[in-house]
Write a protein that holds these residues in place. Structure first.
Motif, PDB file in Angstrom:
ATOM      1  N   VAL A 642       0.841  -1.205   0.000  1.00 49.20           N
ATOM      2  CA  VAL A 642       0.000   0.000   0.000  1.00 49.20           C
ATOM      3  C   VAL A 642       0.877   1.257   0.000  1.00 49.20           C
ATOM      4  O   VAL A 642       0.630   2.226  -0.728  1.00 49.20           O
ATOM      5  CB  VAL A 642      -0.943  -0.021   1.223  1.00 49.20           C
ATOM      6  CG1 VAL A 642      -1.670   1.312   1.346  1.00 49.20           C
ATOM      7  CG2 VAL A 642      -1.937  -1.175   1.100  1.00 49.20           C
ATOM      8  N   VAL A 645       2.390   1.801  -3.500  1.00 48.11           N
ATOM      9  CA  VAL A 645       1.434   2.334  -4.474  1.00 48.11           C
ATOM     10  C   VAL A 645       1.273   3.852  -4.271  1.00 48.11           C
ATOM     11  O   VAL A 645       1.258   4.632  -5.237  1.00 48.11           O
ATOM     12  CB  VAL A 645       0.079   1.602  -4.353  1.00 48.11           C
ATOM     13  CG1 VAL A 645      -0.988   2.313  -5.172  1.00 48.11           C
ATOM     14  CG2 VAL A 645       0.216   0.154  -4.813  1.00 48.11           C
ATOM     15  N   ALA A 646       1.145   4.265  -3.021  1.00 51.86           N
ATOM     16  CA  ALA A 646       0.996   5.699  -2.742  1.00 51.86           C
ATOM     17  C   ALA A 646       2.245   6.476  -3.177  1.00 51.86           C
ATOM     18  O   ALA A 646       2.157   7.584  -3.724  1.00 51.86           O
ATOM     19  CB  ALA A 646       0.734   5.913  -1.246  1.00 51.86           C
ATOM     20  N   CYS A 649       2.284   6.910  -6.991  1.00 54.70           N
ATOM     21  CA  CYS A 649       1.338   7.953  -7.401  1.00 54.70           C
ATOM     22  C   CYS A 649       1.916   9.341  -7.122  1.00 54.70           C
ATOM     23  O   CYS A 649       1.742  10.275  -7.919  1.00 54.70           O
ATOM     24  CB  CYS A 649       0.008   7.778  -6.658  1.00 54.70           C
ATOM     25  SG  CYS A 649      -0.951   6.337  -7.212  1.00 54.70           S
ATOM     26  N   LYS A 658      -0.424   1.133 -10.796  1.00 51.09           N
ATOM     27  CA  LYS A 658      -1.534   0.264 -11.188  1.00 51.09           C
ATOM     28  C   LYS A 658      -1.113  -1.199 -11.219  1.00 51.09           C
ATOM     29  O   LYS A 658      -1.942  -2.104 -11.013  1.00 51.09           O
ATOM     30  CB  LYS A 658      -2.059   0.689 -12.554  1.00 51.09           C
ATOM     31  CG  LYS A 658      -2.791   2.030 -12.531  1.00 51.09           C
ATOM     32  CD  LYS A 658      -3.262   2.413 -13.914  1.00 51.09           C
ATOM     33  CE  LYS A 658      -3.958   3.781 -13.899  1.00 51.09           C
ATOM     34  NZ  LYS A 658      -4.408   4.179 -15.248  1.00 51.09           N
ATOM     35  N   ALA A 661      -1.731  -2.338  -7.761  1.00 56.94           N
ATOM     36  CA  ALA A 661      -3.096  -2.191  -7.235  1.00 56.94           C
ATOM     37  C   ALA A 661      -3.817  -3.536  -7.335  1.00 56.94           C
ATOM     38  O   ALA A 661      -3.728  -4.233  -8.360  1.00 56.94           O
ATOM     39  CB  ALA A 661      -3.834  -1.112  -8.002  1.00 56.94           C
ATOM     40  N   ASN A 663      -7.376  -3.977  -6.453  1.00 59.34           N
ATOM     41  CA  ASN A 663      -8.830  -3.920  -6.609  1.00 59.34           C
ATOM     42  C   ASN A 663      -9.188  -2.669  -7.414  1.00 59.34           C
ATOM     43  O   ASN A 663      -8.344  -1.795  -7.663  1.00 59.34           O
ATOM     44  CB  ASN A 663      -9.526  -3.901  -5.236  1.00 59.34           C
ATOM     45  CG  ASN A 663      -8.953  -2.838  -4.307  1.00 59.34           C
ATOM     46  OD1 ASN A 663      -8.931  -1.665  -4.644  1.00 59.34           O
ATOM     47  ND2 ASN A 663      -8.480  -3.271  -3.125  1.00 59.34           N
ATOM     48  N   GLU A 665     -11.062  -0.154  -6.627  1.00 55.36           N
ATOM     49  CA  GLU A 665     -11.015   1.088  -5.851  1.00 55.36           C
ATOM     50  C   GLU A 665      -9.622   1.710  -5.893  1.00 55.36           C
ATOM     51  O   GLU A 665      -9.472   2.917  -6.084  1.00 55.36           O
ATOM     52  CB  GLU A 665     -11.418   0.791  -4.407  1.00 55.36           C
ATOM     53  CG  GLU A 665     -11.470   2.055  -3.533  1.00 55.36           C
ATOM     54  CD  GLU A 665     -11.883   1.736  -2.109  1.00 55.36           C
ATOM     55  OE1 GLU A 665     -11.878   2.665  -1.277  1.00 55.36           O
ATOM     56  OE2 GLU A 665     -12.207   0.552  -1.835  1.00 55.36           O
ATOM     57  N   GLU A 666      -8.577   0.876  -5.735  1.00 56.31           N
ATOM     58  CA  GLU A 666      -7.210   1.399  -5.784  1.00 56.31           C
ATOM     59  C   GLU A 666      -6.871   1.898  -7.181  1.00 56.31           C
ATOM     60  O   GLU A 666      -6.194   2.924  -7.343  1.00 56.31           O
ATOM     61  CB  GLU A 666      -6.219   0.319  -5.347  1.00 56.31           C
ATOM     62  CG  GLU A 666      -6.292  -0.004  -3.864  1.00 56.31           C
ATOM     63  CD  GLU A 666      -5.245  -1.030  -3.458  1.00 56.31           C
ATOM     64  OE1 GLU A 666      -4.679  -1.675  -4.358  1.00 56.31           O
ATOM     65  OE2 GLU A 666      -4.991  -1.176  -2.247  1.00 56.31           O
ATOM     66  N   LYS A 669      -8.434   5.305  -7.704  1.00 55.49           N
ATOM     67  CA  LYS A 669      -7.668   6.354  -7.024  1.00 55.49           C
ATOM     68  C   LYS A 669      -6.421   6.737  -7.832  1.00 55.49           C
ATOM     69  O   LYS A 669      -6.065   7.913  -7.927  1.00 55.49           O
ATOM     70  CB  LYS A 669      -7.257   5.886  -5.621  1.00 55.49           C
ATOM     71  CG  LYS A 669      -8.416   5.839  -4.642  1.00 55.49           C
ATOM     72  CD  LYS A 669      -7.921   5.450  -3.253  1.00 55.49           C
ATOM     73  CE  LYS A 669      -9.081   5.448  -2.244  1.00 55.49           C
ATOM     74  NZ  LYS A 669      -8.620   5.084  -0.892  1.00 55.49           N
ATOM     75  N   CYS A 670      -5.790   5.749  -8.431  1.00 52.46           N
ATOM     76  CA  CYS A 670      -4.625   6.036  -9.270  1.00 52.46           C
ATOM     77  C   CYS A 670      -5.022   6.910 -10.462  1.00 52.46           C
ATOM     78  O   CYS A 670      -4.303   7.848 -10.839  1.00 52.46           O
ATOM     79  CB  CYS A 670      -3.967   4.735  -9.757  1.00 52.46           C
ATOM     80  SG  CYS A 670      -3.157   3.786  -8.445  1.00 52.46           S
TER      81      CYS A 670
END
Length: 803
Positions: A642, A645-646, A649, A658, A661, A663, A665-666, A669-670
Motif C-alpha cells: 500500500v 502504491v501511494a 502515485c 496500477k 493495485a 482492486n 477502488e485502488e 484512485k490512481c
C-alpha cells in the motif's frame, strides 16, 4: 656581486603554472645569462637588468613563480630553487628603483645599487631580444619613404548606429530578430541600408544621422608644409641568424631616423628604455600642440630629469652625455668625487687593497692604503713582508707588536695541545722555559692517571698495575679485582657453570656453597620445566615431570579447567561440533545441545527479518514455522504494498502504481491522481507559453472560452508593443520608409514627419559647415535654402576659363 644557481623560468612567454623549464642562471653585475647545464654550456638566453622596466611579484597563472621581469619585447617569470631572498635582493637592487614594484621595495638596496653602478659602470650591456620583427631572408624594415600616403580631407564622424529596442526579461528568443508579422518590409530595408526618403518633397534627401555630427579637429601636421625628410638609412642585408648587437644597432638607426623626421608612430614602436621614451613623449606633445618651443621645453625638462637620475644612480658616463653647460659638468664632477670617497672608505673597511689603491688620490689617502697593506700582511702572518713595507717608526712598532703577540699565541697553543717540542721553539726567556717544563710534567701525569682509570675499567689489571703510582692506586686495583671475581663467581653459579665456579672459589665456604648448589641444580631445573609446560598447556610433558601426588592433582585440575574454557569458546564461536567433541560429562553435552538449538532459532529469526526487509516474500514464508508467523508476514507485506502504491502515485509513475493495485477502488484512485496531475501540468505549460509569448502553443493547450480569450488578448498586446518599439527604432535610425509602414494613425504620421524634418535641417547645417555644397543642395527643400547655398557656394569654372 655575482651569483649562480638553478632556477625555473617560463617557456617562450607561456604562463608559468602551465609550463616552465629548468635553467642554470648566472648573474654577473647587471648581466644575467641562463644555460641548460651548470657547466655554463648551451646558453639559451640573456638579459640586462638595467633594461628592466618592471619587477613585480607573480599572481594569477604565474603565482607559483617568485619574480616577473618585464623587458622591451620580453617577459620572464622566475622561481629560484635555493637562496631566493639573495636572488631577489640582487635583481631588485641592480634594477632602477622606479622599476621595482611597491611590494618588492624592501629588496631594493641603495648601497647595493651604488655598488653595482660603481663596479660595473663600464660593463657592456646585453640585449634580451630584438624589438624589430623580420622574416628569414628579408631586410629588417622597408624604407619609411618608400610609400608616402596622400593627405585626405577631414571627414565627419560617422553617425551613431541606432540601438535595437531592449527586450523584456521573459521575452522569447524570436524577439532578437525583426517580427515578420509586424513589418516584413522594414527588415529588408534595414538589411540593405538603403537611404530613406524625405517626408518633404525634394529632389533627393539623404538619410540623416540620429545625432548632430561633430567636427573633426584638423591635424597640425597636415596644415603645415615641411621639407621632405632625409633619405632613410639603408639597412645592410643580414642573415636570419643576426647577432643581438647588429639588431640593436639597426633598431637605434631607425629610431633616430624616426625622431629626425618626427614619425611618431615608428618612434613609438622602436623606443627602448626611459630616455628614448621621454624623447618620444616630448615629440608627441609637440605634435599635439603644434608648437616647437613647447617640444624643446619638454626635451629640456626630460634632459634635466635624466641628468639628475643618472647622477643619483651613479651612471656618470650617461650623465655626462646629458650635460650642456659648466654647471651640469660641475654637478656630475662633485657627485663622482663624493662617490669616489664613499668607495674609498668602503674599500678600506672591507680591506680591498687593490680597489682602495685605485680610488686614493691624496697623500693621506695613499698613506691609509699603505697602512692597510701592512695590516693585511700582518693578518696573514707575513711579518717579513710587513717589515719591508714599513717605512715609518709607527709602522715598525706596529709590526713588532703584532709579531710578539703572535709568538705568545702560538706558544700557548702548542702548550695546550701537548706539543712541547714545538712550543719550545717560541720560548725567549728562562722563565718561559721553566713554565713550559712544569706544564709538560703536569700534562704527562694527567695522561698517566687517565690511562690507569681506563685500564682499570676495562679489566686490564696487568696494564693498570704497571701504571699504578702509590699505595692508594694499588689498593684501588686490588679492590676492583676482588669485586670482579665475586661478580663472575655469582654469575657462574646462577647459570649452572659449576666448573668456572670452582675456578673463582678461593675459600672452603665458597667451595661448599658450590657443591650444595650443584647437588640442588637438577631439582631446580625440573620444577622450572614443570611450570613452563603447565603455562603452555602441554599436559603430557608436565605429567612426565610430576613426582608427587599433589603435582599430579594440580596438573589434572588445570587440564580440566582448560577443557571447560575451550568448550565455552567453541560455543561462543558457534563451533558446536568442536564443543560436543570436548564435552565429557552428560551435563556438559546437554548444555552444548541446548546452546546449539538456541543459536539455530536465533539465526532463523534473523533471516526472517532480513527477507521481510528486502521484500522477498517466498523466502520469508519459507522461514516461518507457525501460522501466526505466516499471518504476520502477510500483514507486513500488505502494508509495504500500500505504501509503495501511494509513493508511485506521488512520483507520477501511475503505470507502476496500477501494477501493484489489487482492486478497482485502488485503480480508480490512481486514475484520479493521474488526471489531477495532467490538468496541473497543462495549466502550468499554458502559463509558461503565454509568459514566453509562444501564443500558438498556448492556443493548443487552451480548453475554455476564457483561456482562448486570454491568448488573443496577450497576443494583441505583444504585437502592439513590438510595433511601437520597431517604429521608435526605425525613426531613430532615420529609416522613413520602414517607419511609415508601421504608422497606424495620423498623429503618429505627423510626429514622424516632424522628426524627419529635424534630421534634414541638421544635415543641411552640417553640409554647410563643411562646405559640401553639392550634398547641401540635395538636402535643401525650399527656395530660400537653395538661395542661401548659392550665395556662399563658389561659381563653377570650365576648362575654357583657365586660358
Amino acid at each position: 656581486m655575482t651569483k649562480e644557481g638553478w632556477c625555473l623560468k617560463t617557456h617562450r612567454g607561456s604562463k608559468f603554472n602551465k609550463r616552465s623549464e629548468r635553467r642554470y642562471f648566472k648573474l654577473e653585475g647587471f648581466n644575467v645569462a641562463y644555460f641548460k647545464k651548470d657547466t655554463l654550456a648551451d646558453r639559451t638566453g640573456k638579459f640586462d637588468l638595467r633594461k628592466v622596466t618592471e619587477i613585480s611579484a607573480c599572481a594569477g597563472e604565474d603565482s607559483d613563480a617568485d619574480l616577473v621581469l618585464v623587458l622591451p619585447g620580453k617577459r620572464i617569470c622566475v622561481k629560484f630553487e635555493a637562496d631566493a631572498e639573495a636572488w631577489k635582493t640582487l635583481m631588485c637592487s641592480a634594477a632602477a628603483q622606479s622599476a621595482v614594484a611597491a611590494d618588492l621595495q624592501a629588496y631594493h638596496s641603495e648601497e647595493l645599487h651604488a655598488a653595482f653602478s660603481g663596479t660595473y659602470a663600464a660593463q657592456k650591456g646585453v640585449s634580451s631580444a630584438s624589438v624589430l620583427k623580420y622574416t628569414s631572408g628579408a631586410s629588417f624594415l622597408t624604407s619609411p619613404r618608400a610609400e608616402t600616403p596622400k593627405a585626405t580631407a577631414p571627414k565627419p564622424a560617422p553617425a551613431p548606429e541606432a540601438v535595437a529596442p531592449a527586450a523584456r526579461s521573459l521575452a522569447p528568443k524570436s524577439r532578437d530578430v525583426e517580427p515578420e508579422a509586424v513589418a516584413t518590409t522594414a527588415a529588408a530595408e534595414y538589411a540593405t541600408e538603403a537611404p530613406a526618403a524625405s517626408p518633404i518633397p525634394a529632389e533627393e534627401a539623404p538619410a540623416a544621422p540620429a545625432a548632430s555630427p561633430r567636427k573633426e579637429k584638423k591635424s597640425p601636421r597636415k596644415s603645415k608644409t615641411k621639407a621632405a625628410p632625409a633619405p632613410a638609412p639603408e639597412p645592410a642585408p643580414v642573415s636570419s641568424a643576426a647577432s643581438d648587437e647588429e639588431l640593436e644597432a639597426n633598431r637605434k638607426e631607425w629610431y633616430n631616423f624616426a625622431m629626425e623626421n618626427k614619425d611618431l608612430q615608428m618612434a613609438k614602436e622602436l623606443y627602448v628604455g626611459h630616455e628614448e621614451e621621454a624623447r618620444v613623449k616630448a615629440l608627441e606633445a609637440e605634435a599635439a600642440t603644434g608648437c616647437a618651443a613647447a617640444g624643446d621645453a619638454d626635451l629640456e625638462a626630460a634632459r634635466v630629469e635624466w641628468l639628475e637620475f643618472h647622477v643619483k644612480a651613479g651612471e656618470y658616463e650617461d650623465a655626462l652625455q646629458m650635460c650642456v653647460d659648466d654647471k651640469d659638468y660641475a654637478l656630475v664632477h662633485d657627485a663622482q668625487e663624493a662617490n669616489r670617497g664613499e668607495w674609498l672608505a668602503h674599500s678600506l673597511a672591507s680591506e680591498d687593497v687593490y680597489s682602495a689603491g685605485n680610488y686614493a688620490v691624496t697623500e693621506e689617502e695613499l698613506a691609509a692604503v699603505e697602512d692597510l697593506k701592512i695590516k693585511k700582511e700582518l693578518k696573514a702572518g707575513n711579518y717579513g713582508k710587513a717589515k719591508k713595507l714599513a717605512k715609518t717608526p709607527a709602522q715598525h712598532e706596529l709590526v713588532d707588536a703584532s709579531e710578539e703577540a703572535a709568538r705568545k699565541v702560538w706558544l700557548d697553543y702548542h702548550t695546550q695541545a701537548g706539543e712541547f717540542k714545538e712550543a719550545g721553539k717560541y720560548t725567549v726567556s728562562d722563565g718561559e722555559a721553566a713554565a713550559l717544563k712544569a706544564a709538560e710534567a703536569a700534562y704527562h701525569e694527567s695522561e698517566r692517571a687517565t690511562t690507569f682509570e681506563a685500564a682499570l675499567a676495562a679489566g686490564k689489571y696487568e696494564q693498570a698495575k704497571k701504571l699504578a703510582s702509590g699505595e692508594a692506586e694499588l689498593a684501588q686495583l686490588d679492590a676492583k679485582r676482588e669485586a670482579d671475581r665475586k661478580e663472575w663467581f655469582n654469575y657462574s653459579m646462577d647459570t649452572g657453570d659449576f666448573k668456572n665456579c670452582y675456578v673463582y672459589a678461593i675459600s672452603e665456604e665458597e667451595e661448599a656453597a658450590v657443591k650444595a648448589a650443584e647437588e640442588a641444580y637438577p631439582e631446580k631445573c625440573r620444577v622450572e620445566w614443570l611450570t613452563f609446560y603447565l603455562a603452555e598447556s602441554d599436559w603430557k610433558h608436565a605429567r612426565d615431570l610430576c613426582v608427587t601426588e599433589a603435582e599430579y592433582a594440580d596438573v589434572d585440575a588445570k587440564q580440566a579447567a582448560q577443557r571447560k574454557a575451550n568448550i565455552a569458546a567453541a560455543k561462543e564461536a558457534g563451533d558446536f561440533k568442536k564443543a560436543a567433541k570436548l564435552a565429557e560429562a552428560d551435563d556438559e553435552k546437554d548444555d552444548v545441545a541446548q546452546a546449539e538449538e538456541a543459536h539455530t532459532e536465533k539465526s532463523r529469526q534473523d533471516w526472517l527479518s532480513y527477507y521481510i526487509e528486502v521484500s522477498d516474500y517466498s523466502k520469508a514464508v519459507g522461514m516461518c514455522i507457525t501460522p501466526e508467523e505466516e499471518a504476520g508476514v502477510d500483514e507486513k507485506f500488505e502494508a509495504k504494498r500500500v505504501a509503495y502504491v501511494a509513493e508511485m502515485c506521488k512520483q507520477g509513475k501511475f503505470h507502476v502504481a496500477k501494477q501493484y493495485a489489487l482492486n478497482e477502488e485502488e485503480i480508480a484512485k490512481c486514475d484520479e491522481h493521474e488526471e489531477a496531475q495532467q490538468e496541473a501540468s497543462r495549466l502550468e505549460w499554458f502559463d509558461f507559453y503565454l509568459c514566453e509569448c509562444k501564443f500558438d502553443k498556448a492556443g493548443e493547450l487552451a480548453c475554455t472560452t476564457e483561456e482562448f480569450a486570454r491568448v488573443g488578448a496577450e497576443e494583441s498586446s505583444f504585437n502592439e508593443k513590438c510595433r511601437l518599439e520597431w517604429l521608435s527604432h526605425h525613426t531613430a535610425k532615420g529609416d522613413y520608409v520602414s517607419a511609415l509602414g508601421l504608422v497606424v494613425s495620423s498623429e503618429e504620421q505627423d510626429e514622424l514627419k516632424s522628426t524627419m524634418e529635424t534630421y534634414r535641417v541638421e544635415h543641411l547645417k552640417y553640409y554647410m559647415e563643411i562646405k559640401d555644397y553639392a550634398k547641401a543642395k540635395s538636402t535643401a527643400c525650399t527656395k530660400e535654402e537653395l538661395a542661401a547655398i548659392d550665395e556662399v557656394a563658389p561659381p563653377k569654372t570650365g576648362w575654357f576659363g583657365l586660358f
